[in-house]
Each structure stands twice: as C-alpha cells, then as structure tokens.
Motif scaffolding. Structure first.
Motif, PDB file in Angstrom:
ATOM      1  N   TRP A 168       0.819  -1.209   0.000  1.00  0.00           N
ATOM      2  CA  TRP A 168       0.000   0.000   0.000  1.00  0.00           C
ATOM      3  C   TRP A 168       0.857   1.265   0.000  1.00  0.00           C
ATOM      4  CZ3 TRP A 168      -4.679   0.671  -1.501  1.00  0.00           C
ATOM      5  CH2 TRP A 168      -5.568  -0.398  -1.485  1.00  0.00           C
ATOM      6  N   TRP A 169       1.931   1.269   0.765  1.00  0.00           N
ATOM      7  CA  TRP A 169       2.808   2.432   0.779  1.00  0.00           C
ATOM      8  C   TRP A 169       3.523   2.604  -0.562  1.00  0.00           C
ATOM      9  CZ3 TRP A 169       2.543   6.489   3.647  1.00  0.00           C
ATOM     10  CH2 TRP A 169       1.928   6.403   4.883  1.00  0.00           C
ATOM     11  N   VAL A 170       3.859   1.512  -1.205  1.00  0.00           N
ATOM     12  CA  VAL A 170       4.457   1.602  -2.543  1.00  0.00           C
ATOM     13  C   VAL A 170       3.451   2.200  -3.522  1.00  0.00           C
ATOM     14  CG1 VAL A 170       5.337   0.258  -4.499  1.00  0.00           C
ATOM     15  CG2 VAL A 170       6.180  -0.205  -2.200  1.00  0.00           C
ATOM     16  N   ILE A 171       2.179   1.825  -3.405  1.00  0.00           N
ATOM     17  CA  ILE A 171       1.142   2.401  -4.274  1.00  0.00           C
ATOM     18  C   ILE A 171       1.061   3.911  -4.064  1.00  0.00           C
ATOM     19  CG2 ILE A 171      -1.360   2.531  -4.661  1.00  0.00           C
ATOM     20  CD1 ILE A 171      -1.407  -0.536  -4.148  1.00  0.00           C
ATOM     21  N   PHE A 172       1.010   4.355  -2.800  1.00  0.00           N
ATOM     22  CA  PHE A 172       0.970   5.794  -2.521  1.00  0.00           C
ATOM     23  C   PHE A 172       2.216   6.492  -3.061  1.00  0.00           C
ATOM     24  CE2 PHE A 172      -1.858   4.548   1.146  1.00  0.00           C
ATOM     25  CZ  PHE A 172      -3.014   5.045   0.564  1.00  0.00           C
ATOM     26  N   HIS A 173       3.361   5.862  -2.881  1.00  0.00           N
ATOM     27  CA  HIS A 173       4.618   6.433  -3.358  1.00  0.00           C
ATOM     28  C   HIS A 173       4.585   6.596  -4.886  1.00  0.00           C
ATOM     29  CE1 HIS A 173       8.848   7.453  -3.299  1.00  0.00           C
ATOM     30  NE2 HIS A 173       9.119   6.479  -4.166  1.00  0.00           N
ATOM     31  N   VAL A 174       4.132   5.561  -5.570  1.00  0.00           N
ATOM     32  CA  VAL A 174       4.063   5.612  -7.037  1.00  0.00           C
ATOM     33  C   VAL A 174       3.074   6.693  -7.489  1.00  0.00           C
ATOM     34  CG1 VAL A 174       3.350   4.308  -9.086  1.00  0.00           C
ATOM     35  CG2 VAL A 174       4.861   3.258  -7.400  1.00  0.00           C
ATOM     36  N   LEU A 175       1.949   6.838  -6.796  1.00  0.00           N
ATOM     37  CA  LEU A 175       0.992   7.885  -7.159  1.00  0.00           C
ATOM     38  C   LEU A 175       1.597   9.288  -7.015  1.00  0.00           C
ATOM     39  CD1 LEU A 175      -2.313   6.446  -5.660  1.00  0.00           C
ATOM     40  CD2 LEU A 175      -1.686   6.630  -8.076  1.00  0.00           C
ATOM     41  N   PHE A 176       2.354   9.507  -5.945  1.00  0.00           N
ATOM     42  CA  PHE A 176       3.020  10.806  -5.785  1.00  0.00           C
ATOM     43  C   PHE A 176       4.084  11.017  -6.867  1.00  0.00           C
ATOM     44  CE2 PHE A 176       1.498  10.862  -1.278  1.00  0.00           C
ATOM     45  CZ  PHE A 176       0.854  12.078  -1.352  1.00  0.00           C
ATOM     46  N   GLY A 227       3.659  16.549  -5.354  1.00  0.00           N
ATOM     47  CA  GLY A 227       4.195  15.262  -5.804  1.00  0.00           C
ATOM     48  C   GLY A 227       5.595  15.008  -5.286  1.00  0.00           C
ATOM     49  N   ALA A 228       6.441  16.030  -5.339  1.00  0.00           N
ATOM     50  CA  ALA A 228       7.822  15.883  -4.868  1.00  0.00           C
ATOM     51  C   ALA A 228       7.876  15.643  -3.364  1.00  0.00           C
ATOM     52  CB  ALA A 228       8.637  17.122  -5.235  1.00  0.00           C
ATOM     53  N   LEU A 229       7.129  16.445  -2.615  1.00  0.00           N
ATOM     54  CA  LEU A 229       7.148  16.289  -1.154  1.00  0.00           C
ATOM     55  C   LEU A 229       6.461  14.997  -0.725  1.00  0.00           C
ATOM     56  CD1 LEU A 229       6.504  19.988  -0.058  1.00  0.00           C
ATOM     57  CD2 LEU A 229       8.679  18.756  -0.173  1.00  0.00           C
ATOM     58  N   GLY A 230       5.393  14.615  -1.421  1.00  0.00           N
ATOM     59  CA  GLY A 230       4.717  13.355  -1.115  1.00  0.00           C
ATOM     60  C   GLY A 230       5.597  12.151  -1.418  1.00  0.00           C
ATOM     61  N   SER A 231       6.311  12.204  -2.542  1.00  0.00           N
ATOM     62  CA  SER A 231       7.201  11.085  -2.867  1.00  0.00           C
ATOM     63  C   SER A 231       8.372  11.030  -1.901  1.00  0.00           C
ATOM     64  CB  SER A 231       7.689  11.156  -4.318  1.00  0.00           C
ATOM     65  OG  SER A 231       8.522  12.266  -4.524  1.00  0.00           O
ATOM     66  N   LEU A 232       8.838  12.186  -1.446  1.00  0.00           N
ATOM     67  CA  LEU A 232       9.899  12.209  -0.433  1.00  0.00           C
ATOM     68  C   LEU A 232       9.409  11.566   0.868  1.00  0.00           C
ATOM     69  CD1 LEU A 232      12.761  13.226   0.425  1.00  0.00           C
ATOM     70  CD2 LEU A 232      11.610  15.288   1.241  1.00  0.00           C
ATOM     71  N   ALA A 233       8.222  11.985   1.329  1.00  0.00           N
ATOM     72  CA  ALA A 233       7.696  11.463   2.592  1.00  0.00           C
ATOM     73  C   ALA A 233       7.414   9.962   2.512  1.00  0.00           C
ATOM     74  CB  ALA A 233       6.425  12.214   2.982  1.00  0.00           C
ATOM     75  N   THR A 234       6.744   9.520   1.453  1.00  0.00           N
ATOM     76  CA  THR A 234       6.437   8.089   1.338  1.00  0.00           C
ATOM     77  C   THR A 234       7.695   7.267   1.095  1.00  0.00           C
ATOM     78  OG1 THR A 234       5.882   8.380  -1.007  1.00  0.00           O
ATOM     79  CG2 THR A 234       4.051   8.414   0.581  1.00  0.00           C
ATOM     80  N   GLY A 235       8.658   7.833   0.376  1.00  0.00           N
ATOM     81  CA  GLY A 235       9.921   7.131   0.164  1.00  0.00           C
ATOM     82  C   GLY A 235      10.693   6.948   1.458  1.00  0.00           C
ATOM     83  N   ILE A 236      10.705   7.981   2.284  1.00  0.00           N
ATOM     84  CA  ILE A 236      11.380   7.868   3.585  1.00  0.00           C
ATOM     85  C   ILE A 236      10.657   6.836   4.453  1.00  0.00           C
ATOM     86  CG2 ILE A 236      11.922   9.088   5.736  1.00  0.00           C
ATOM     87  CD1 ILE A 236      12.310  11.617   4.019  1.00  0.00           C
ATOM     88  N   TRP A 237       9.325   6.878   4.441  1.00  0.00           N
ATOM     89  CA  TRP A 237       8.559   5.936   5.244  1.00  0.00           C
ATOM     90  C   TRP A 237       8.851   4.502   4.812  1.00  0.00           C
ATOM     91  CZ3 TRP A 237       6.250   6.303   9.685  1.00  0.00           C
ATOM     92  CH2 TRP A 237       5.404   5.281  10.106  1.00  0.00           C
TER      93      TRP A 237
END
Length: 194
Positions: free
Chosen positions: A36-44, A89-99
């Motif tokens: 699920w986190w990978v899905i969110f990361h990919v969406l961002f 998108g950039a900040l969301g991908s940063l946050a989900t990537g760190i998570w």
C-alpha cells in the motif's frame, strides 16, 4: 534565498517527522502495508512526473507561439503545474519514500536508496530555487506590454532555462525510477566496531 530556506524547512520537517515516527514505531512494514505504501509512493511520483512533463511540453509549446495571450496562458499553467502537481508530488514522494525506507529497507543500508534520496533532494531544491525563479521572471517579463515576448531578452532567457531545467529534472526522475526498479547496487558494508 527565501525559496531555498522555505524548501529546506519543508524538507527538514517532512523528513524529520517521518523518520522520528518510523524510529519510535520501530516495527517493520509487513508485506501488505508495504504494498500500500508503494502504491501511494508511485501515485506521488506520477503526480510529480506529470507536472514536470507538463511544464516541459508547455514551455516547448511557447517556442512556436506568436500570440502574447497564449504564451501568457501557457506560463500560468506552468506556474499552476508547479504549485499543484510538482510541489505536492515531490514532497509526497519524499515522505512516502522515507517511510518505506524506514519501515522496509533502512534509510542508509542500500546504495540505491541513498541515490534516490540525493536525486529527489536535488530535484526539489533545483526546482524551488531555480525553476520557480525562472517561471516568475518569465511571467513578470510577459507583463511588460511594451515588448513582444519574442523580442524580450529576459523572457527568452527564462523560457530557455525553464525548458532546460525541466529536461534535467525529467532525466533525474527517469533515472530514479530506473534504479527503483532495477536496484542496481547492493547493501552498504558497515564495519562492526568491537
């Protein structure tokens, strides 16, 4: 300078809070949660990539236009893409990537994760400091009614720099996507202290 400080503050707040929560939680993500986190990361990432690609296409489009109003409209869309697609998108991908890194792989255990950190931070800072400034300069130069855009050197410079910056960011994002899939480098060797 203000753009750099604002971006630095946002990155520190996002990265710091995600790392802190991840470390306090101290449990690894199970397979279902990781998916699920990978899905969110990919969406961002899609949101980020789409915004940058949109800026590239619109900037390229302005090279072939003569009508001031269409050029002006294109640059307003570029500005809105920056605000509503690229930044979140950039900040969301940063946050989900760190998570994901904290919960699944470790923040500094793999070289490909470190490369993604560096690449993402480079695009965030480059975009906020340089591309954002060029977008504002282009819009301000277009506001001058006495000069047509094709004869305004400040506008022409900003236009070329937005295009060049968009190509650079797109190239980095394609590279980051490739290393996310390929994971070309292994784990870091950590020396054990005795």
């Amino acid at each position: 300078m203000i753009a750099f400080l604002w971006t630095l503050l946002m990155v520190i707040l996002i990265a710091g809070s995600v790392i802190l929560v991840g470390k306090l939680r101290a449990t690894r993500l199970d397979a279902k949660r990781k998916k699920w986190w990978v899905i969110f990361h990919v969406l961002f990432v899609i949101m980020y990539f789409t915004g940058v690609l949109g800026n590239f296409v619109l900037t390229l489009f302005t090279f072939y236009l003569k009508d001031r109003e269409l050029i002006y409209a294109a640059h307003y869309f570029i500005k809105y893409f920056d605000y509503y697609l690229i930044v979140p998108g950039a900040l969301g991908s940063l946050a989900t990537g760190i998570w994901l890194a904290v919960g699944a792989w470790g923040i500094t255990t793999h070289y490909w994760i470190i490369a993604k950190w560096v690449g993402n931070l480079m695009t965030i800072f480059f975009g906020s400091i340089f591309i954002g400034t060029w977008i504002e300069k282009a819009i301000n130069a277009l506001s001058l009614k006495e000069l047509e855009p094709i004869y305004n050197p400040e506008y022409l410079h900003s236009q070329k720099m937005i295009l060049t910056g968009s190509v650079l960011v797109l190239a980095i994002l394609v590279f980051l996507t490739a290393i996310s899939y390929l994971k070309p480098w292994g784990k870091r060797k950590v020396s054990q202290r005795r």
